[in-house]
Scaffold this motif. Structure first.
Motif, mmCIF file in Angstrom:
data_model
loop_
_atom_site.group_PDB
_atom_site.id
_atom_site.type_symbol
_atom_site.label_atom_id
_atom_site.label_comp_id
_atom_site.label_asym_id
_atom_site.label_seq_id
_atom_site.Cartn_x
_atom_site.Cartn_y
_atom_site.Cartn_z
ATOM 1 N N SER A 17 -14.760 10.767 -9.204
ATOM 2 C CA SER A 17 -14.388 10.387 -10.642
ATOM 3 C C SER A 17 -12.919 10.714 -10.969
ATOM 4 N N LYS A 18 -12.404 9.936 -12.083
ATOM 5 C CA LYS A 18 -11.109 10.228 -12.649
ATOM 6 C C LYS A 18 -11.337 11.469 -13.719
ATOM 7 N N LEU A 29 -5.373 10.900 -9.886
ATOM 8 C CA LEU A 29 -6.299 11.858 -9.281
ATOM 9 C C LEU A 29 -7.609 11.669 -9.395
ATOM 10 N N PHE A 30 -8.514 12.040 -8.365
ATOM 11 C CA PHE A 30 -9.969 12.090 -8.228
ATOM 12 C C PHE A 30 -10.413 13.406 -8.336
ATOM 13 N N THR A 31 -11.368 13.590 -9.297
ATOM 14 C CA THR A 31 -12.440 14.945 -9.118
ATOM 15 C C THR A 31 -13.400 14.595 -8.310
ATOM 16 N N SER A 32 -13.793 15.337 -7.379
ATOM 17 C CA SER A 32 -14.933 15.236 -6.447
ATOM 18 C C SER A 32 -16.160 16.276 -6.708
ATOM 19 N N LYS A 33 -17.464 15.893 -6.455
ATOM 20 C CA LYS A 33 -18.676 16.808 -6.635
ATOM 21 C C LYS A 33 -19.597 16.186 -5.665
ATOM 22 N N TYR A 34 -20.515 17.160 -5.015
ATOM 23 C CA TYR A 34 -21.554 16.881 -4.278
ATOM 24 C C TYR A 34 -22.818 16.491 -4.964
ATOM 25 N N GLY A 35 -23.616 15.473 -4.610
ATOM 26 C CA GLY A 35 -24.581 15.058 -5.433
ATOM 27 C C GLY A 35 -25.648 14.030 -4.575
ATOM 28 N N LEU A 82 -29.439 18.021 9.585
ATOM 29 C CA LEU A 82 -28.913 17.123 11.098
ATOM 30 C C LEU A 82 -27.455 16.912 10.941
ATOM 31 N N TYR A 83 -26.789 17.017 11.965
ATOM 32 C CA TYR A 83 -25.347 16.717 12.135
ATOM 33 C C TYR A 83 -24.951 15.638 13.017
ATOM 34 N N GLY A 84 -24.176 14.459 12.687
ATOM 35 C CA GLY A 84 -23.697 13.517 13.459
ATOM 36 C C GLY A 84 -23.371 12.241 12.553
ATOM 37 N N GLY A 85 -22.844 11.254 13.366
ATOM 38 C CA GLY A 85 -22.496 10.072 12.598
ATOM 39 C C GLY A 85 -20.962 10.329 12.248
ATOM 40 N N GLN A 86 -20.362 9.400 11.400
ATOM 41 C CA GLN A 86 -19.081 9.207 11.322
ATOM 42 C C GLN A 86 -18.539 9.819 9.961
ATOM 43 N N ARG A 87 -19.182 9.533 8.794
ATOM 44 C CA ARG A 87 -18.653 9.709 7.548
ATOM 45 C C ARG A 87 -19.937 10.271 6.745
ATOM 46 N N ILE A 88 -19.540 10.807 5.570
ATOM 47 C CA ILE A 88 -20.423 10.959 4.417
ATOM 48 C C ILE A 88 -20.371 9.877 3.405
ATOM 49 N N GLY A 89 -21.614 9.394 2.812
ATOM 50 C CA GLY A 89 -21.637 8.525 1.708
ATOM 51 C C GLY A 89 -20.994 8.969 0.556
ATOM 52 N N THR A 90 -20.466 8.036 -0.128
ATOM 53 C CA THR A 90 -19.805 8.458 -1.348
ATOM 54 C C THR A 90 -20.127 7.296 -2.689
ATOM 55 N N TYR A 91 -19.954 8.143 -3.821
ATOM 56 C CA TYR A 91 -19.881 6.810 -4.933
ATOM 57 C C TYR A 91 -18.925 7.284 -6.102
ATOM 58 N N TYR A 92 -18.536 6.291 -6.779
ATOM 59 C CA TYR A 92 -17.579 6.436 -7.641
ATOM 60 C C TYR A 92 -18.170 6.088 -9.240
ATOM 61 N N PHE A 93 -17.798 7.071 -9.700
ATOM 62 C CA PHE A 93 -18.571 6.895 -11.103
ATOM 63 C C PHE A 93 -17.613 7.139 -12.360
ATOM 64 N N LYS A 103 -20.460 3.221 -15.202
ATOM 65 C CA LYS A 103 -20.166 2.303 -14.022
ATOM 66 C C LYS A 103 -20.270 3.160 -12.789
ATOM 67 N N VAL A 104 -21.055 2.683 -11.830
ATOM 68 C CA VAL A 104 -21.365 3.287 -10.426
ATOM 69 C C VAL A 104 -21.023 2.370 -9.462
ATOM 70 N N ILE A 105 -20.180 2.567 -8.300
ATOM 71 C CA ILE A 105 -19.781 1.954 -7.327
ATOM 72 C C ILE A 105 -20.227 2.529 -6.132
ATOM 73 N N TYR A 106 -21.022 2.090 -5.025
ATOM 74 C CA TYR A 106 -21.313 2.931 -4.010
ATOM 75 C C TYR A 106 -20.562 2.360 -2.821
ATOM 76 N N ASP A 107 -20.381 3.473 -2.087
ATOM 77 C CA ASP A 107 -19.871 3.256 -0.608
ATOM 78 C C ASP A 107 -20.445 3.925 0.366
ATOM 79 N N ARG A 108 -21.540 3.533 0.973
ATOM 80 C CA ARG A 108 -22.506 4.165 1.804
ATOM 81 C C ARG A 108 -22.855 3.597 3.118
ATOM 82 N N SER A 109 -22.463 2.281 3.474
ATOM 83 C CA SER A 109 -22.627 1.573 4.634
ATOM 84 C C SER A 109 -21.810 2.251 5.527
#
Length: 345
Positions: A17-18, A29-35, A82-93, A103-109
């Motif tokens: 999020s901003k 700047l973006f702030t980040s949190k896990y969820g 479990l660990y593997g794969g290329q990236r963590i899923g994200t979303y923008y709020f 507004k929520v924008i997903y980037d999980r593919s």
């Protein structure tokens, strides 16, 4: 020995999020949190003192390990991640402000979880001493293979006699993969479950039954309990295994003024929680997950009192509105204090 452990399963996300009320198109700047829904439930349960294990797949990178460490620091068992794969899923709020909706924008593919497949997670080992297994509709929306992995987990949990808890969590913007059939898929998952949570909009979408209006602007609103009772009876006829249904309801009076309540249908009885007026909402993300975490904990502390279970869940969800980020970091004592404040206990 009675089972006590709770297991939740879903995708851990990195939320961007901003600062403040800035739009996503403003600032540098973006702030980040896990969820992420099921992680939110896990943190809520751990904060309330439960033994909870969170299952997901994360990239074997500093970002992935930081996510697991964040949950572990909050008391969640992440030893089976479990660990593997290329990236963590994200979303923008982008938070709501005035007449501007959130507004929520997903980037999980293509995320590590997106590529999860059946057989990757040792479910029999993980669930053998588990009392409750919690999952949501989001797990099936990410990809077809993640949906298959969720069905695998549900079937093994059912075989082992674990109580299965489900949150509808219908997110229409996530069902992108070829052949996706959200209503049919979630209905099939629900047929395997014992407890279910969802908001009134999701109940309406699932059942194709128009909901009675919830337009409360304060705590004096009168609920149409007869109509809700008929609706729940219809749902139980469709999903007879489900003996416990909780519906959360929120009316957004303004961007920072919400009213909140919930209903609990339990083996033919419909219970109503009071309406809580929340005039200073800070962050409404994760309120449904706070309901779910509160409910599972309340079953342990109010085992013989369904009304208190419902009221405790509502108090937990109300408190989440006051906490920035996805996680409800409210303790049992803080939640029961709110129950006393609003005559819920």
């Amino acid at each position: 020995m009675s089972r006590k452990k709770i297991v939740t399963f879903g995708e851990l996300l990195l939320r961007f999020s901003k600062p403040g009320q800035l739009r996503l198109t403003q600032g540098d700047l973006f702030t980040s949190k896990y969820g992420g829904s099921e992680a939110n439930v896990a943190v809520s349960l751990a904060t309330q003192g439960e033994d909870v294990t969170y299952i997901t797949r994360l990239p074997d990178t500093p970002v992935g390990h930081a996510g697991a460490m964040n949950l572990a620091q909050l008391g969640v068992d992440t030893s089976e991640v479990l660990y593997g794969g290329q990236r963590i899923g994200t979303y923008y709020f982008e938070p709501a402000a005035g007449m501007r909706a959130a507004k929520v924008i997903y980037d999980r593919s293509g995320s590590a979880y997106y590529d999860l497949k059946p057989g990757m997670i040792p479910w029999r080992k993980i669930l053998q001493d588990c009392a409750y297994f919690h999952v949501s509709g989001i797990t099936a929306a990410i990809s077809s293979q993640a949906a298959e992995a969720t069905f695998e987990a549900l079937d093994i949990a059912d075989e082992l006699g674990v109580t299965i808890c489900f949150d509808i969590n219908y997110r229409k913007n996530l069902w992108k993969y070829e052949g996706a059939q959200p209503r049919e898929t979630l209905s099939s998952m629900l047929s395997r479950c014992d407890m279910m949570f969802g908001d009134a909009i999701e109940f309406e979408w699932l059942s194709q039954h128009k909901q009675p209006p919830f337009t409360a602007t304060d705590s004096n609103f009168e609920m149409q309990m007869k109509e809700y009772g008929e609706w729940f009876n219809e749902l139980h006829a469709q999903y007879p295994r489900l003996k416990n249904w909780m519906m959360g309801m929120r009316n957004i009076v303004s961007s920072n003024h919400h009213t909140l309540t919930a209903l609990l249908w339990t083996e033919g009885e419909l219970l109503q929680a009071p309406i809580i007026d929340i005039p200073d909402v800070i962050d409404p993300v994760g309120v449904g997950d706070a309901f779910m975490g509160g409910w599972l904990h309340a079953i342990n502390i109010f085992s013989d009192d369904k009304q208190k279970q419902l009221n405790y869940s509502l108090a937990a969800a109300a408190l989440k509105n006051t906490i920035p980020g996805d996680f409800n970091l409210s303790t049992e004592n803080e939640i029961t204090d709110v129950m006393q404040q609003y005559d819920l206990i």
